[in-house]
Design a protein around this motif. Structure first.
Motif, PDB file in Angstrom:
ATOM      1  N   PHE A 148     -10.591  -2.513  -8.287  1.00 37.49           N
ATOM      2  CA  PHE A 148     -10.915  -1.988  -9.612  1.00 37.49           C
ATOM      3  C   PHE A 148     -10.027  -2.685 -10.645  1.00 37.49           C
ATOM      4  CE2 PHE A 148     -12.016   1.084  -6.458  1.00 37.49           C
ATOM      5  CZ  PHE A 148     -13.212   1.634  -6.890  1.00 37.49           C
ATOM      6  N   VAL A 149     -10.664  -3.242 -11.674  1.00 33.17           N
ATOM      7  CA  VAL A 149      -9.938  -3.940 -12.727  1.00 33.17           C
ATOM      8  C   VAL A 149      -9.847  -3.024 -13.946  1.00 33.17           C
ATOM      9  CG1 VAL A 149      -9.838  -6.003 -14.174  1.00 33.17           C
ATOM     10  CG2 VAL A 149     -10.844  -6.134 -11.869  1.00 33.17           C
ATOM     11  N   LEU A 150      -8.621  -2.776 -14.398  1.00 30.93           N
ATOM     12  CA  LEU A 150      -8.387  -1.893 -15.537  1.00 30.93           C
ATOM     13  C   LEU A 150      -7.721  -2.686 -16.670  1.00 30.93           C
ATOM     14  CD1 LEU A 150      -7.551  -0.019 -12.707  1.00 30.93           C
ATOM     15  CD2 LEU A 150      -8.321   1.608 -14.434  1.00 30.93           C
ATOM     16  N   ASP A 151      -7.442  -2.032 -17.767  1.00 32.97           N
ATOM     17  CA  ASP A 151      -6.906  -2.735 -18.931  1.00 32.97           C
ATOM     18  C   ASP A 151      -5.410  -2.983 -18.844  1.00 32.97           C
ATOM     19  OD1 ASP A 151      -9.246  -3.147 -20.415  1.00 32.97           O
ATOM     20  OD2 ASP A 151      -9.232  -1.068 -21.120  1.00 32.97           O
ATOM     21  N   SER A 152      -4.692  -2.135 -18.135  1.00 35.60           N
ATOM     22  CA  SER A 152      -3.240  -2.244 -18.141  1.00 35.60           C
ATOM     23  C   SER A 152      -2.646  -1.605 -16.900  1.00 35.60           C
ATOM     24  CB  SER A 152      -2.663  -1.544 -19.377  1.00 35.60           C
ATOM     25  OG  SER A 152      -2.895  -0.145 -19.299  1.00 35.60           O
ATOM     26  N   LEU A 153      -1.370  -1.836 -16.693  1.00 37.06           N
ATOM     27  CA  LEU A 153      -0.651  -1.198 -15.599  1.00 37.06           C
ATOM     28  C   LEU A 153      -0.653   0.320 -15.755  1.00 37.06           C
ATOM     29  CD1 LEU A 153       1.194  -1.266 -13.096  1.00 37.06           C
ATOM     30  CD2 LEU A 153       3.128  -1.733 -14.630  1.00 37.06           C
ATOM     31  N   LEU A 154      -0.514   0.791 -16.988  1.00 36.95           N
ATOM     32  CA  LEU A 154      -0.559   2.234 -17.241  1.00 36.95           C
ATOM     33  C   LEU A 154      -1.895   2.813 -16.808  1.00 36.95           C
ATOM     34  CD1 LEU A 154       0.566   4.868 -18.385  1.00 36.95           C
ATOM     35  CD2 LEU A 154      -0.263   4.145 -20.655  1.00 36.95           C
ATOM     36  N   ASP A 155      -2.983   2.142 -17.180  1.00 36.52           N
ATOM     37  CA  ASP A 155      -4.317   2.623 -16.781  1.00 36.52           C
ATOM     38  C   ASP A 155      -4.481   2.593 -15.262  1.00 36.52           C
ATOM     39  OD1 ASP A 155      -5.053   3.173 -19.333  1.00 36.52           O
ATOM     40  OD2 ASP A 155      -6.443   1.486 -19.563  1.00 36.52           O
ATOM     41  N   ALA A 156      -3.885   1.588 -14.619  1.00 39.01           N
ATOM     42  CA  ALA A 156      -3.963   1.525 -13.155  1.00 39.01           C
ATOM     43  C   ALA A 156      -3.303   2.750 -12.535  1.00 39.01           C
ATOM     44  CB  ALA A 156      -3.303   0.250 -12.640  1.00 39.01           C
ATOM     45  N   GLY A 157      -2.157   3.147 -13.078  1.00 34.83           N
ATOM     46  CA  GLY A 157      -1.483   4.338 -12.576  1.00 34.83           C
ATOM     47  C   GLY A 157      -2.287   5.596 -12.815  1.00 34.83           C
ATOM     48  N   LEU A 158      -2.893   5.705 -14.007  1.00 34.93           N
ATOM     49  CA  LEU A 158      -3.734   6.867 -14.313  1.00 34.93           C
ATOM     50  C   LEU A 158      -4.969   6.900 -13.415  1.00 34.93           C
ATOM     51  CD1 LEU A 158      -3.543   6.749 -18.224  1.00 34.93           C
ATOM     52  CD2 LEU A 158      -2.428   8.419 -16.698  1.00 34.93           C
ATOM     53  N   PHE A 159      -5.503   5.723 -13.120  1.00 32.99           N
ATOM     54  CA  PHE A 159      -6.675   5.628 -12.235  1.00 32.99           C
ATOM     55  C   PHE A 159      -6.321   6.145 -10.841  1.00 32.99           C
ATOM     56  CE2 PHE A 159      -8.824   3.105  -8.942  1.00 32.99           C
ATOM     57  CZ  PHE A 159     -10.144   3.446  -9.183  1.00 32.99           C
ATOM     58  N   VAL A 160      -5.213   5.693 -10.288  1.00 30.00           N
ATOM     59  CA  VAL A 160      -4.797   6.142  -8.954  1.00 30.00           C
ATOM     60  C   VAL A 160      -4.553   7.645  -8.949  1.00 30.00           C
ATOM     61  CG1 VAL A 160      -2.957   6.008  -7.232  1.00 30.00           C
ATOM     62  CG2 VAL A 160      -3.881   3.915  -8.236  1.00 30.00           C
ATOM     63  N   GLU A 161      -3.939   8.157  -9.988  1.00 26.99           N
ATOM     64  CA  GLU A 161      -3.687   9.594 -10.089  1.00 26.99           C
ATOM     65  C   GLU A 161      -4.998  10.371 -10.050  1.00 26.99           C
ATOM     66  OE1 GLU A 161      -0.868  12.367 -12.876  1.00 26.99           O
ATOM     67  OE2 GLU A 161      -2.275  11.034 -13.899  1.00 26.99           O
ATOM     68  N   TRP A 162      -6.015   9.865 -10.755  1.00 25.57           N
ATOM     69  CA  TRP A 162      -7.323  10.538 -10.770  1.00 25.57           C
ATOM     70  C   TRP A 162      -7.968  10.484  -9.393  1.00 25.57           C
ATOM     71  CZ3 TRP A 162     -12.378   9.141  -9.782  1.00 25.57           C
ATOM     72  CH2 TRP A 162     -13.358  10.062 -10.190  1.00 25.57           C
ATOM     73  N   VAL A 163      -7.918   9.332  -8.731  1.00 24.35           N
ATOM     74  CA  VAL A 163      -8.513   9.192  -7.398  1.00 24.35           C
ATOM     75  C   VAL A 163      -7.873  10.173  -6.423  1.00 24.35           C
ATOM     76  CG1 VAL A 163      -8.731   7.655  -5.394  1.00 24.35           C
ATOM     77  CG2 VAL A 163      -9.262   6.796  -7.677  1.00 24.35           C
ATOM     78  N   VAL A 164      -6.565  10.311  -6.490  1.00 21.29           N
ATOM     79  CA  VAL A 164      -5.862  11.240  -5.594  1.00 21.29           C
ATOM     80  C   VAL A 164      -6.330  12.676  -5.835  1.00 21.29           C
ATOM     81  CG1 VAL A 164      -3.603  12.237  -5.039  1.00 21.29           C
ATOM     82  CG2 VAL A 164      -3.853   9.754  -5.309  1.00 21.29           C
ATOM     83  N   ARG A 165      -6.477  13.046  -7.094  1.00 25.34           N
ATOM     84  CA  ARG A 165      -6.939  14.412  -7.418  1.00 25.34           C
ATOM     85  C   ARG A 165      -8.369  14.650  -6.938  1.00 25.34           C
ATOM     86  NH1 ARG A 165      -5.086  13.590 -12.769  1.00 25.34           N
ATOM     87  NH2 ARG A 165      -7.277  13.617 -13.442  1.00 25.34           N
ATOM     88  N   GLU A 166      -9.188  13.608  -6.980  1.00 26.15           N
ATOM     89  CA  GLU A 166     -10.617  13.751  -6.683  1.00 26.15           C
ATOM     90  C   GLU A 166     -10.982  13.328  -5.258  1.00 26.15           C
ATOM     91  OE1 GLU A 166     -13.126  14.917  -8.798  1.00 26.15           O
ATOM     92  OE2 GLU A 166     -11.369  15.619  -9.899  1.00 26.15           O
ATOM     93  N   ILE A 167      -9.997  13.219  -4.390  1.00 25.67           N
ATOM     94  CA  ILE A 167     -10.263  12.623  -3.086  1.00 25.67           C
ATOM     95  C   ILE A 167     -11.291  13.402  -2.268  1.00 25.67           C
ATOM     96  CG2 ILE A 167      -8.379  13.761  -1.839  1.00 25.67           C
ATOM     97  CD1 ILE A 167      -9.553  10.100  -1.509  1.00 25.67           C
TER      98      ILE A 167
END
Length: 395
Positions: A128-147
Motif C-alpha cells: 500500500f502506497v500512502l502520502d507520508s510516513l505518518l499516514d503509513a502509521g495511521l494506516f497500520v493502526e486502522w488495519v490492526v483495529r479492523e483485523i
C-alpha cells in the motif's frame, strides 16, 4: 508490411481446448515443427480427453511425456505420513532416481525416516502506497483495529483457507502486509491470492487514510523466489525429517564410512557459507522438481522450496542425518493434481485427495533427505563422477 489481424486470430488466448483449436495451432506450427512432432504432443490419448486439461492451461497443443522412475519402499514414521511409500519421480537426468533410491534403501534399512510439519502458512504480501510516513502509521493502526472484519472478508472467498496472521512492514510511506494463510490440503497459491485481494478491496473501500495505490503483491512474499523471509518464516509447510543411519548400513549400502561422510560434510558446509547460500544443502531442487512434476505441483515453486538445512552428526558409531525445509508448497488437491499422469503419481503414493496434503509434504521432505544422504556418500567415497559416467554418459 504489418501482418493483418486475421493472421493473429488463433494467437488470441484460447481457454477451452477443442479438436478444432488444436488443429488450427498445428496448422500454424507445421513447417518448423513436423507431423511427427504434432503426433508426439497431440497423441490420440491426449486428444480423446481434452476437457480434463482446460482448468490448467490455455492455447493447448498437446502434452509432454517425461520418464517417471520410482524409489522405495521408503519407510516414513511421521506425524502425518506413516508407512512404506513408493515415490514417483519425473526427470530426464540419468542417475538421479538411482541415487535417491539408494538413499531410500539406506534410510529404510536403518528403521525409516521420522518426519513432522513444524509450521504452516502460505503468504501473500500486498503493498500500500500512502502520502507520508505518518499516514503509513495511521494506516497500520486502522488495519490492526479492523483485523476481524478484514479476516472475515478474506475467508469468505474460500471454504478451506484461514487467515492466521497479518504482519505489517513499513518502509516510510509504503506498507507491506504479510498475510499468512493455512490452505487445507491444497498448495493454495490461487486461494491466498483471491482471499487477499478481497481483503485489500475492503481496505481500499473503508480505510479513512488516503491510499495513493495498492498492489496485490509487493514482491515481498518470496513467491517463486529464494528469500531470507522464506528461509526464516517459511511460505508453505515447514517440514523436518531425520534418520539415524547405522554404521554397517553406511558401509555396506553406501560404500563409505560415517567418518568420511562427516569429513566431507564439514567442507560442504564451509562451501555453503562462503558462497552465501540461503541455508546449507546439496541438491534439494533435484528431488523437489522430480516429485513436483510427477504429482502435479507447481514446478516453479522449486525456486523457493529448494532452501533449507541439511545436518549430519555422529551419534556414537552411527550417523544422524536431517533436513529442515521451510517452504514445501504441495497439495493433494487442486492445481495439476487431477491431471491423468499426475493423479496416477498421487495414487501410487496413496496420497490423492482430501486429507493428504500434510502427509505429502512429509514424503517430499523425506525424499529430499534420501537424496542428501546418497550424494554426500557418493562424493565422500569418490563415486560421484563414476556413477554419472556409468549411468548417464555410457549407459
Amino acid at each position: 508490411m504489418l501482418p493483418s489481424d486475421a493472421q493473429f486470430t488463433t494467437l488470441r488466448p484460447v481457454r477451452k481446448a477443442t479438436v478444432s483449436s488444436v488443429s488450427k495451432y498445428w496448422e500454424r506450427l507445421l513447417g518448423k515443427a513436423t507431423a511427427a512432432d504434432r503426433d508426439a504432443l497431440a497423441d490420440p490419448l491426449t486428444m480423446a480427453g481434452l476437457d480434463q486439461f482446460n482448468a490448467n492451461i490455455e492455447n493447448f497443443i498437446g502434452t509432454v511425456k517425461l520418464p517417471v522412475g520410482i524409489i522405495g519402499p521408503l519407510r516414513i514414521n511421521g506425524l502425518n505420513a506413516h508407512g512404506d511409500y513408493h515415490v514417483p519421480m519425473a526427470t530426464t537426468e540419468a542417475a538421479l532416481v538411482a541415487s535417491y533410491a539408494r538413499g531410500a534403501y539406506a534410510a529404510t534399512k536403518s528403521g525409516g525416516i521420522n518426519t513432522a510439519i513444524l509450521y504452516e502458512g502460505v503468504i501473500r504480501t500486498p503493498a500500500f502506497v500512502l502520502d507520508s510516513l505518518l499516514d503509513a502509521g495511521l494506516f497500520v493502526e486502522w488495519v490492526v483495529r479492523e483485523i476481524e472484519p478484514l479476516k472475515a472478508r478474506a475467508e469468505a472467498t474460500t471454504r478451506y483457507g484461514k487467515l492466521i496472521s497479518v504482519e505489517p512492514v513499513i518502509d516510510n510511506n509504503i506498507v507491506f502486509l504479510i498475510c499468512r494463510f493455512t490452505t487445507g490440503d491444497a498448495a493454495g497459491q490461487n486461494m491466498v491470492t483471491i482471499a487477499t485481494n478481497a481483503m485489500c478491496e475492503d481496505i481500499a473501500a473503508r480505510c479513512p487514510v488516503t491510499l495513493r495505490a495498492w498492489y496485490i503483491e509487493g514482491n515481498f512474499s518470496g513467491d517463486k523466489k529464494a528469500s531470507f523471509l522464506g528461509m526464516v518464516t517459511g511460505r508453505g509447510r515447514k517440514v523436518s525429517a531425520s534418520v539415524i543411519l547405522r554404521a554397517e548400513v553406511v558401509e555396506k549400502t553406501l560404500g563409505t564410512s560415517v567418518k568420511a561422510m562427516l569429513a566431507y560434510g564439514q567442507v560442504a558446509n564451509l562451501g555453503s557459507l562462503l558462497s552465501g547460500q540461503l541455508g546449507a544443502q546439496a541438491h534439494f531442487a533435484n528431488g523437489l522438481a522430480a516429485v513436483y512434476i510427477a504429482t502435479g505441483q507447481d514446478a516453479a515453486c522449486v525456486a523457493e522450496s529448494a532452501m533449507g538445512v541439511t545436518r549430519m552428526e555422529a551419534r556414537g558409531d552411527d550417523l544422524f542425518c536431517s533436513v529442515t525445509m521451510p517452504n514445501i508448497l504441495v497439495g493433494s488437491v487442486g492445481g495439476g493434481t487431477s491431471l491423468p499422469s499426475q493423479s496416477a503419481g498421487l495414487n501410487i503414493l496413496g496420497l490423492k485427495g482430501t486429507g493428504n496434503g500434510a502427509a505429502l509434504a512429509e514424503v517430499v521432505a523425506a525424499t529430499c533427505l534420501c537424496g542428501e544422504i546418497s550424494i554426500v556418500a557418493a562424493i565422500a567415497a569418490g563415486h560421484f563422477s563414476r556413477a554419472h559416467e556409468n549411468l548417464a554418459r555410457h549407459r
